[in-house]
Design a protein around this motif. Structure first.
Motif, PDB file in Angstrom:
ATOM      1  N   TYR A  15       0.868  -1.176   0.000  1.00  0.00           N
ATOM      2  CA  TYR A  15       0.000   0.000   0.000  1.00  0.00           C
ATOM      3  C   TYR A  15       0.906   1.226   0.000  1.00  0.00           C
ATOM      4  O   TYR A  15       1.400   1.649   1.025  1.00  0.00           O
ATOM      5  CB  TYR A  15      -0.904   0.010   1.228  1.00  0.00           C
ATOM      6  N   VAL A  16       1.108   1.789  -1.173  1.00  0.00           N
ATOM      7  CA  VAL A  16       2.128   2.812  -1.369  1.00  0.00           C
ATOM      8  C   VAL A  16       1.823   4.116  -0.632  1.00  0.00           C
ATOM      9  O   VAL A  16       2.666   4.628   0.092  1.00  0.00           O
ATOM     10  CB  VAL A  16       2.323   3.084  -2.883  1.00  0.00           C
ATOM     11  N   ASP A  17       0.656   4.652  -0.811  1.00  0.00           N
ATOM     12  CA  ASP A  17       0.362   5.974  -0.259  1.00  0.00           C
ATOM     13  C   ASP A  17      -0.599   5.869   0.928  1.00  0.00           C
ATOM     14  O   ASP A  17      -1.807   5.969   0.786  1.00  0.00           O
ATOM     15  CB  ASP A  17      -0.156   6.915  -1.340  1.00  0.00           C
ATOM     16  N   VAL A  18      -0.028   5.663   2.111  1.00  0.00           N
ATOM     17  CA  VAL A  18      -0.798   5.495   3.338  1.00  0.00           C
ATOM     18  C   VAL A  18      -0.481   6.641   4.281  1.00  0.00           C
ATOM     19  O   VAL A  18       0.680   7.005   4.476  1.00  0.00           O
ATOM     20  CB  VAL A  18      -0.447   4.158   4.043  1.00  0.00           C
ATOM     21  N   ARG A  19      -1.527   7.209   4.869  1.00  0.00           N
ATOM     22  CA  ARG A  19      -1.354   8.255   5.870  1.00  0.00           C
ATOM     23  C   ARG A  19      -2.057   7.803   7.147  1.00  0.00           C
ATOM     24  O   ARG A  19      -3.236   7.439   7.109  1.00  0.00           O
ATOM     25  CB  ARG A  19      -1.957   9.565   5.366  1.00  0.00           C
ATOM     26  N   ASN A  93      -4.395   6.525  -2.118  1.00  0.00           N
ATOM     27  CA  ASN A  93      -4.671   7.589  -1.142  1.00  0.00           C
ATOM     28  C   ASN A  93      -5.361   7.048   0.117  1.00  0.00           C
ATOM     29  O   ASN A  93      -6.421   7.523   0.503  1.00  0.00           O
ATOM     30  CB  ASN A  93      -5.521   8.700  -1.755  1.00  0.00           C
ATOM     31  N   ILE A  94      -4.743   6.079   0.754  1.00  0.00           N
ATOM     32  CA  ILE A  94      -5.307   5.465   1.960  1.00  0.00           C
ATOM     33  C   ILE A  94      -5.051   6.374   3.159  1.00  0.00           C
ATOM     34  O   ILE A  94      -3.908   6.728   3.451  1.00  0.00           O
ATOM     35  CB  ILE A  94      -4.687   4.077   2.229  1.00  0.00           C
ATOM     36  N   ASN A  95      -6.120   6.737   3.843  1.00  0.00           N
ATOM     37  CA  ASN A  95      -6.040   7.529   5.067  1.00  0.00           C
ATOM     38  C   ASN A  95      -6.661   6.701   6.182  1.00  0.00           C
ATOM     39  O   ASN A  95      -7.810   6.266   6.052  1.00  0.00           O
ATOM     40  CB  ASN A  95      -6.815   8.842   4.926  1.00  0.00           C
ATOM     41  N   ILE A  96      -5.902   6.491   7.255  1.00  0.00           N
ATOM     42  CA  ILE A  96      -6.383   5.691   8.382  1.00  0.00           C
ATOM     43  C   ILE A  96      -6.419   6.571   9.622  1.00  0.00           C
ATOM     44  O   ILE A  96      -5.409   7.158  10.009  1.00  0.00           O
ATOM     45  CB  ILE A  96      -5.481   4.466   8.632  1.00  0.00           C
ATOM     46  N   PHE A  97      -7.589   6.647  10.239  1.00  0.00           N
ATOM     47  CA  PHE A  97      -7.793   7.390  11.472  1.00  0.00           C
ATOM     48  C   PHE A  97      -8.122   6.370  12.550  1.00  0.00           C
ATOM     49  O   PHE A  97      -9.085   5.623  12.404  1.00  0.00           O
ATOM     50  CB  PHE A  97      -8.965   8.367  11.320  1.00  0.00           C
ATOM     51  N   SER A  98      -7.342   6.331  13.611  1.00  0.00           N
ATOM     52  CA  SER A  98      -7.576   5.304  14.634  1.00  0.00           C
ATOM     53  C   SER A  98      -7.405   5.875  16.032  1.00  0.00           C
ATOM     54  O   SER A  98      -6.541   6.714  16.285  1.00  0.00           O
ATOM     55  CB  SER A  98      -6.612   4.128  14.434  1.00  0.00           C
ATOM     56  N   ARG A  99      -8.264   5.352  16.939  1.00  0.00           N
ATOM     57  CA  ARG A  99      -8.228   5.819  18.317  1.00  0.00           C
ATOM     58  C   ARG A  99      -9.177   4.977  19.169  1.00  0.00           C
ATOM     59  O   ARG A  99     -10.307   4.711  18.751  1.00  0.00           O
ATOM     60  CB  ARG A  99      -8.660   7.277  18.323  1.00  0.00           C
ATOM     61  N   ASP A 100      -8.720   4.564  20.307  1.00  0.00           N
ATOM     62  CA  ASP A 100      -9.573   3.939  21.332  1.00  0.00           C
ATOM     63  C   ASP A 100     -10.515   2.849  20.812  1.00  0.00           C
ATOM     64  O   ASP A 100     -11.713   2.882  21.053  1.00  0.00           O
ATOM     65  CB  ASP A 100     -10.412   5.001  22.057  1.00  0.00           C
ATOM     66  N   GLY A 101      -9.994   1.886  20.093  1.00  0.00           N
ATOM     67  CA  GLY A 101     -10.805   0.749  19.662  1.00  0.00           C
ATOM     68  C   GLY A 101     -11.724   1.025  18.491  1.00  0.00           C
ATOM     69  O   GLY A 101     -12.563   0.196  18.148  1.00  0.00           O
ATOM     70  N   LEU A 102     -11.574   2.188  17.871  1.00  0.00           N
ATOM     71  CA  LEU A 102     -12.380   2.523  16.707  1.00  0.00           C
ATOM     72  C   LEU A 102     -11.466   3.129  15.653  1.00  0.00           C
ATOM     73  O   LEU A 102     -10.612   3.963  15.961  1.00  0.00           O
ATOM     74  CB  LEU A 102     -13.469   3.520  17.097  1.00  0.00           C
ATOM     75  N   ALA A 103     -11.624   2.696  14.411  1.00  0.00           N
ATOM     76  CA  ALA A 103     -10.785   3.212  13.336  1.00  0.00           C
ATOM     77  C   ALA A 103     -11.597   3.238  12.050  1.00  0.00           C
ATOM     78  O   ALA A 103     -12.532   2.466  11.879  1.00  0.00           O
ATOM     79  CB  ALA A 103      -9.552   2.320  13.150  1.00  0.00           C
ATOM     80  N   PHE A 104     -11.233   4.154  11.180  1.00  0.00           N
ATOM     81  CA  PHE A 104     -11.804   4.107   9.843  1.00  0.00           C
ATOM     82  C   PHE A 104     -10.744   4.504   8.842  1.00  0.00           C
ATOM     83  O   PHE A 104      -9.778   5.182   9.168  1.00  0.00           O
ATOM     84  CB  PHE A 104     -13.082   4.947   9.718  1.00  0.00           C
ATOM     85  N   LEU A 105     -10.929   3.986   7.663  1.00  0.00           N
ATOM     86  CA  LEU A 105     -10.019   4.364   6.588  1.00  0.00           C
ATOM     87  C   LEU A 105     -10.862   4.763   5.400  1.00  0.00           C
ATOM     88  O   LEU A 105     -11.972   4.281   5.215  1.00  0.00           O
ATOM     89  CB  LEU A 105      -9.044   3.237   6.240  1.00  0.00           C
ATOM     90  N   HIS A 106     -10.341   5.681   4.634  1.00  0.00           N
ATOM     91  CA  HIS A 106     -10.979   5.998   3.362  1.00  0.00           C
ATOM     92  C   HIS A 106      -9.903   6.055   2.298  1.00  0.00           C
ATOM     93  O   HIS A 106      -8.742   6.363   2.577  1.00  0.00           O
ATOM     94  CB  HIS A 106     -11.829   7.272   3.423  1.00  0.00           C
TER      95      HIS A 106
END
Length: 163
Positions: A15-19, A93-106
């Motif tokens: 996954y080349v472009d991960v943030r 353009n993978i964006n991963i937001f994670s915190r406290d047992g909950l995460a989402f990616l778009h």
């Protein structure tokens, strides 16, 4: 830990472009889970896809929505005949937001031939996956897939990326 780091490095090359935003360790776990998810989809392994989901998983797709693992399982069984041969999940353009047992990616994603030669009639989609950590394991709680629409023509607007 060394083993996990070596696997993570290999995944980041896939996954080349991960943030990553938020809890970086959880973000790395999500990358690992995403690879498992993509592998299950490429094999059309419906049982494994379902194993990676919460029992009350929901999906909002381009033309419909569904709720629950049984409905989700039936959807993948209906999709399977359309994906014969070697397929691959492509993501950008993978964006991963994670915190406290909950995460989402778009990201942008599409299923296409594993060869990498693009099939013009297969569009890129906007994809969001929401994960919830349950008993120490990240599972998909929600998936949303969409394409942009031109409101004047009421037609989908293809998403293009330079090769």
């Amino acid at each position: 830990t060394r083993f996990f780091i070596s696997i993570l490095c290999a995944l980041l090359e896939h996954y080349v472009d991960v943030r990553l935003i938020g809890d970086e360790h959880a973000g790395h776990e999500i990358i690992f889970k995403l690879k498992q998810w993509d592998d299950a989809i490429c094999k059309m392994d419906v049982q494994n896809i379902i194993r990676l989901c919460q029992s009350d998983v929901s999906l909002f797709d381009i033309g419909f929505e569904l709720q629950g693992v049984q409905a989700y399982q039936e959807l993948w069984r209906r999709y399977a005949p359309f994906f014969q041969g070697e397929i691959k999940v492509f993501r950008r353009n993978i964006n991963i937001f994670s915190r406290d047992g909950l995460a989402f990616l778009h990201c942008y994603s599409k299923l296409d031939h594993a060869s990498g030669v693009a099939t013009p009639e297969i569009p890129w989609c906007r994809t969001t996956l929401c994960f919830q950590k349950t008993v120490g394991e990240w599972l998909v709680a929600h998936q949303h897939i969409s394409v942009p629409v031109d409101f004047e023509t009421k037609m989908s607007k293809p998403i293009y990326f330079p090769d």
